[in-house]
Design a protein around this motif. Structure first.
Motif, short mmCIF file in Angstrom:
data_model
loop_
_atom_site.label_atom_id
_atom_site.label_comp_id
_atom_site.label_asym_id
_atom_site.label_seq_id
_atom_site.Cartn_x
_atom_site.Cartn_y
_atom_site.Cartn_z
N VAL A 195 16.36 -27.32 45.08
CA VAL A 195 16.31 -26.53 46.31
C VAL A 195 17.09 -25.25 46.07
CG1 VAL A 195 16.99 -26.42 48.74
CG2 VAL A 195 16.17 -28.59 47.77
N LEU A 196 16.49 -24.13 46.41
CA LEU A 196 17.17 -22.84 46.29
C LEU A 196 17.44 -22.30 47.69
CD1 LEU A 196 15.37 -20.94 43.37
CD2 LEU A 196 17.61 -22.03 43.36
N ALA A 197 18.72 -22.27 48.04
CA ALA A 197 19.13 -21.66 49.31
C ALA A 197 19.24 -20.16 49.09
CB ALA A 197 20.47 -22.25 49.76
N LEU A 198 18.32 -19.42 49.64
CA LEU A 198 18.25 -18.00 49.35
C LEU A 198 19.40 -17.23 49.99
CD1 LEU A 198 14.42 -17.41 49.83
CD2 LEU A 198 15.66 -17.86 47.71
N PRO A 199 20.00 -16.27 49.25
CA PRO A 199 21.04 -15.41 49.84
C PRO A 199 20.46 -14.61 51.01
CG PRO A 199 20.98 -15.18 47.44
CD PRO A 199 19.75 -15.95 47.84
N PHE A 402 26.64 -20.30 37.62
CA PHE A 402 25.42 -20.95 38.07
C PHE A 402 24.74 -20.14 39.17
CE2 PHE A 402 27.18 -24.62 35.86
CZ PHE A 402 26.03 -25.18 35.31
N THR A 403 25.54 -19.51 40.03
CA THR A 403 24.95 -18.66 41.07
C THR A 403 24.30 -17.44 40.45
OG1 THR A 403 26.63 -19.40 42.66
CG2 THR A 403 25.44 -17.37 43.18
N ALA A 404 24.98 -16.83 39.48
CA ALA A 404 24.45 -15.63 38.81
C ALA A 404 23.15 -15.95 38.08
CB ALA A 404 25.48 -15.07 37.85
N ARG A 405 23.04 -17.15 37.52
CA ARG A 405 21.81 -17.51 36.80
C ARG A 405 20.60 -17.48 37.71
NH1 ARG A 405 20.81 -23.36 33.94
NH2 ARG A 405 21.11 -24.05 36.10
N GLU A 406 20.77 -17.86 38.98
CA GLU A 406 19.63 -17.91 39.89
C GLU A 406 19.43 -16.61 40.66
OE1 GLU A 406 17.66 -20.26 39.59
OE2 GLU A 406 18.89 -21.75 38.58
N TYR A 407 20.54 -15.91 40.99
CA TYR A 407 20.42 -14.79 41.93
C TYR A 407 20.96 -13.46 41.40
CZ TYR A 407 19.98 -18.88 44.94
OH TYR A 407 19.60 -20.08 45.48
N GLY A 408 21.48 -13.44 40.17
CA GLY A 408 22.00 -12.19 39.63
C GLY A 408 23.51 -12.11 39.68
N TRP A 409 24.07 -11.18 38.90
CA TRP A 409 25.52 -11.13 38.73
C TRP A 409 26.26 -10.74 40.00
CZ3 TRP A 409 28.22 -6.61 39.53
CH2 TRP A 409 27.47 -5.42 39.54
N ARG A 410 25.64 -9.94 40.88
CA ARG A 410 26.33 -9.56 42.11
C ARG A 410 26.59 -10.79 42.99
NH1 ARG A 410 22.96 -5.17 41.18
NH2 ARG A 410 24.00 -3.12 41.15
#
Length: 468
Positions: A195-199, A402-410
């Protein structure tokens, strides 16, 4: 003022020291637990036991048929704002004729029923099932009504479904997910996709902190759990259950496969199937272009809504789970159960830790005023504090990665300060969960205390790539 042989200032310093030692010791245990997961993940990753599979070009996106019939269950109560986009997107990206979507609504919720009818545009693959009771009951009760509708349809048609897929009214499914689940069911009885909880730009703290938690949990913790052969709990969305396993659960529980008295019937589902001898899997698979095959969704953006949602999770998993599922004797399973049920204890430790920050400032003032001399830190406490500090840094770095892997370094960098938000919500939710649990022990009914959903990723991302 003197109490016994100690002044108030001396008592304060003594209590602070003992609390600090107690909290540091338990935090150190938690760090050891997380380090064990980290080391297992790294070692299995290096050895190749853990890997993210990549599909070949056009596979299974190009596949338009399933090996068997698939039923999707969606329980809906006051979801008129999101159920339409969910169904439109699902029916568009899952064109298979073997698919039937069962949407459960309540007789006193005409707005959701109208939204379903408008969205499906007469598509025969959708069955609107109206519950005979006024809503809300519990989510499990609504799912049981959908199961009975499925059984009735199977009796009329003479054709049984091969799997049942669970989704929520606000989900954006992946185009490749249905075929992937269909194939995975050949060798398993329960399959969970990530599950990906989108920012969310309009909720950088509360709504987006779910992104960090799910990125780490579904990118590491559940991956390790699968590699160790432990039972896989259901996330309630993006999970498939073999029709035969669901029938067995129904037979064992008076015709209802979903535990209506449970707040987290989805979590229990995977564990019950494993306990009955079924095989569970957690699958991380990417398409040829790198897209993670996962369920994408927006999570609550308001503090109160987030606390209510996590109250339900803590109540159902940590407190009800102890009563309803007991404890497994197998070491790996017991380890995972301890991890699942540590929420209330973690909340208590976090409260004490934040109090100790304030106590530390008061202690410094006491020392400066000369009211009492601060005792030197004991070797044991110094070691524990260093372990805590190093462990905290490691936890923050791991979550950021792990967050950066899915959504980028910011987003990865934002995950570090958002940990504080996560902790505060956990503390508030744990208190409410304990109160709610005590009420149920005294006979209070289990009510579907669902969160409200307004935004849908299929609308906001209609012209964008689904992301890696």
């Amino acid at each position: 003022m003197v109490l016994g042989s100690f002044s108030i200032a001396e008592w304060f310093v003594l209590v602070q020291h003992e609390l600090l030692l107690f909290t540091a010791a338990f935090f150190a245990l938690g760090i050891v637990d997380e380090l064990a997961i980290d080391c297992t993940y790294v070692w299995y990753r290096i050895s190749g036991r853990i890997r993210t599979w990549r599909l070949e070009e056009g596979d299974p996106d190009a596949v338009t048929s399933l090996a068997g019939r698939a039923a999707v269950f969606i329980a809906a109560w006051r979801e008129e704002g999101v159920i339409g986009p969910t169904l439109v997107h699902m029916l568009d990206v899952w064109p298979q004729s073997e698919l039937t979507v069962y949407v459960g609504c309540y007789r006193n919720d005409p707005a959701t029923m109208a939204a379903v009818i408008a969205a499906v545009r007469g598509d025969p693959r959708v069955r609107l099932v109206v519950h005979g009771k006024d809503g809300p009951t519990s989510k499990a009760d609504c799912l049981n009504r959908l199961y009975r509708a499925l059984v009735d349809d199977e009796l009329r048609s003479g054709v049984k479904a091969s799997m049942v897929v669970l989704h929520d009214a606000e989900d954006m499914v992946d185009p490749a997910a249905l075929v992937l689940l269909d194939r995975a069911m050949w060798q398993a009885q329960f399959v969970q996709l990530p599950v990906l909880a989108l920012p969310q730009r309009r909720s950088l703290w509360v709504g987006s902190h779910y992104s960090d938690e799910f990125a780490e949990s579904h990118g590491k913790a559940l991956v390790v759990r699968d590699a160790l052969g432990a039972a896989i709990p259901g996330a309630g969305v993006g999970c498939a259950i073999a029709r035969s396993s669901l029938a067995k659960l129904a037979d064992d529980h008076g015709g209802d496969p979903f535990a209506r008295e449970s707040l987290t019937e989805d979590y229990e589902l995977g564990l019950k199937i494993a306990k009955a001898g079924g095989k569970g899997r957690f699958l991380r698979v990417r398409t040829a272009d790198g897209r993670l095959i996962a369920t994408r969704a927006f999570f609550p953006t308001g503090l109160d809504e987030s606390v209510r949602q996590k109250t339900r999770w803590i109540h159902g998993i940590a407190l009800q789970g102890w009563d309803r599922l007991g404890w497994e004797a197998e070491p790996v399973e017991m380890w995972m159960q301890l991890r699942d049920r540590r929420g209330p204890l973690a909340a208590i430790l976090l409260v004490i830790a934040y109090l100790l920050l304030g106590f530390g400032a008061i202690s410094i003032i006491i020392d400066v005023l000369g009211l009492v001399a601060l005792p030197p830190s004991s070797p044991l406490l110094s070691i524990l504090l260093w372990i805590n500090l190093i462990g905290l840094v490691m936890r923050l770095v791991a979550r950021a990665c792990f967050t950066a892997r899915e959504y980028g370094w910011r987003e990865g960098l934002m995950a570090i300060p958002r940990t504080l938000v996560s902790n505060i919500i956990t503390i508030m939710a744990a208190r409410r969960a304990l109160v709610a649990y005590i009420k149920t022990l005294r006979g209070a009914p289990v009510i579907w205390d669902k969160t409200e959903h307004f935004d849908h990723p299929a609308l906001l991302h209609a012209n964008q790539n689904l992301g890696a």
